[in-house]
Write a protein that holds these residues in place. Structure first.
Motif, mmCIF file in Angstrom:
data_model
loop_
_atom_site.group_PDB
_atom_site.id
_atom_site.type_symbol
_atom_site.label_atom_id
_atom_site.label_comp_id
_atom_site.label_asym_id
_atom_site.label_seq_id
_atom_site.Cartn_x
_atom_site.Cartn_y
_atom_site.Cartn_z
ATOM 1 N N LEU A 163 6.296 8.356 3.734
ATOM 2 C CA LEU A 163 6.044 6.992 3.284
ATOM 3 C C LEU A 163 7.303 6.140 3.395
ATOM 4 N N ASP A 164 8.452 6.707 3.049
ATOM 5 C CA ASP A 164 9.707 5.965 3.172
ATOM 6 C C ASP A 164 10.028 5.657 4.631
ATOM 7 N N ALA A 165 9.754 6.638 5.512
ATOM 8 C CA ALA A 165 10.002 6.408 6.943
ATOM 9 C C ALA A 165 9.063 5.330 7.481
ATOM 10 N N ALA A 166 7.803 5.356 7.037
ATOM 11 C CA ALA A 166 6.848 4.330 7.468
ATOM 12 C C ALA A 166 7.280 2.957 6.982
ATOM 13 N N ASP A 167 7.752 2.877 5.742
ATOM 14 C CA ASP A 167 8.215 1.602 5.201
ATOM 15 C C ASP A 167 9.417 1.081 5.989
ATOM 16 N N ARG A 176 9.768 -2.473 8.046
ATOM 17 C CA ARG A 176 10.820 -3.451 7.750
ATOM 18 C C ARG A 176 11.591 -3.853 9.002
ATOM 19 N N ARG A 177 11.563 -2.995 10.008
ATOM 20 C CA ARG A 177 12.279 -3.318 11.256
ATOM 21 C C ARG A 177 11.468 -4.215 12.181
ATOM 22 N N LEU A 178 10.174 -4.378 11.887
ATOM 23 C CA LEU A 178 9.345 -5.232 12.731
ATOM 24 C C LEU A 178 9.741 -6.698 12.544
ATOM 25 N N ILE A 182 0.839 -1.195 0.000
ATOM 26 C CA ILE A 182 0.000 0.000 0.000
ATOM 27 C C ILE A 182 0.878 1.250 0.000
ATOM 28 N N LEU A 183 1.915 1.245 0.812
ATOM 29 C CA LEU A 183 2.828 2.387 0.882
ATOM 30 C C LEU A 183 3.458 2.668 -0.476
ATOM 31 N N GLN A 184 3.943 1.616 -1.131
ATOM 32 C CA GLN A 184 4.617 1.800 -2.410
ATOM 33 C C GLN A 184 3.657 2.233 -3.509
ATOM 34 N N LEU A 185 2.414 1.776 -3.423
ATOM 35 C CA LEU A 185 1.412 2.200 -4.394
ATOM 36 C C LEU A 185 1.208 3.709 -4.327
#
Length: 205
Positions: free
Chosen positions: A160-164, A168-170, A113-116
């Motif tokens: 959006l990049d920060a959210a992604d 990824r760290r989860l 969703i973020l990348q979209l």
């Protein structure tokens, strides 16, 4: 944005018809913020009730009413220009809400969703970059509007990049919020928006 104060600013240059105000507003903002005639006249009527503008009392042969700013309108415009925005709670950003909702839905790949949304925003940045390239250097007003929109879009892409990066760290383990994608290597679209598009560099020139 304050339509009423934008109209006052246009009237500060001289008296104008309602349709003329609409045309000048859209021309000076590069048609980024469309304005319909009904909205213009509704705002003018409110300004007239407040004593900030006045108009011709009579209409002859169907002629349009010409509006002009009053002394009170000039004071209101000056007050607005000099008053910093008030400290208010963060606005209800639709994109932030969408991501928050997606994180709680089972079977939803939040990073997808973020990348979209990121791709669509980058496309919009490219559109404004092209508009900036076509704008005359003498058209300072339009240049300011385009720069503001480019920087706004860049900020959203950065978020959006920060959210992604947070997702990824989860750890890919039970207990992770439903709908989040497992951690993994960054995809090509995960690059910094400043580096991945020409829009930011163009906007800084």
């Amino acid at each position: 944005m304050s339509i009423r104060h934008a109209l006052l600013a246009l009237l500060a240059e001289g008296s104008k018809y309602g349709l003329q105000l609409r045309q000048e507003f859209e021309a000076r903002t590069g048609e980024v913020w469309p304005l319909n005639v009904g909205q213009v006249y509704t705002t003018l009527q409110r300004l007239e009730r407040e004593g900030h503008v006045e108009s011709d009392e009579t209409e002859r042969d169907g002629a349009q009413r010409r509006f002009r700013i009053t002394a009170g309108g000039e004071r209101e415009l000056d007050r607005w220009l000099r008053t910093p925005p008030g400290a208010t709670p963060p606005p209800r950003d639709e994109l932030v809400i969408k991501v928050q909702v997606a994180m709680r839905l089972p079977g939803v790949d939040v990073r997808e969703i973020l990348q979209l949304h990121r791709r669509r925003l980058v496309e919009e940045m490219q559109r404004y970059t092209h508009l900036k390239a076509e704008t005359s250097p003498d058209d300072v007003a339009l240049g300011l509007v385009v720069d503001a929109e480019l920087f706004r879009l860049e900020a959203v892409v950065r978020w959006l990049d920060a959210a992604d990066a947070r997702l990824r760290r989860l750890p890919a383990a039970p207990g992770v919020a439903a709908g989040t994608a497992p951690s993994g290597p960054a995809r090509p679209a995960d690059r910094n928006p400043v580096e991945s598009t020409p829009a930011h560099e163009e906007a800084r020139r």
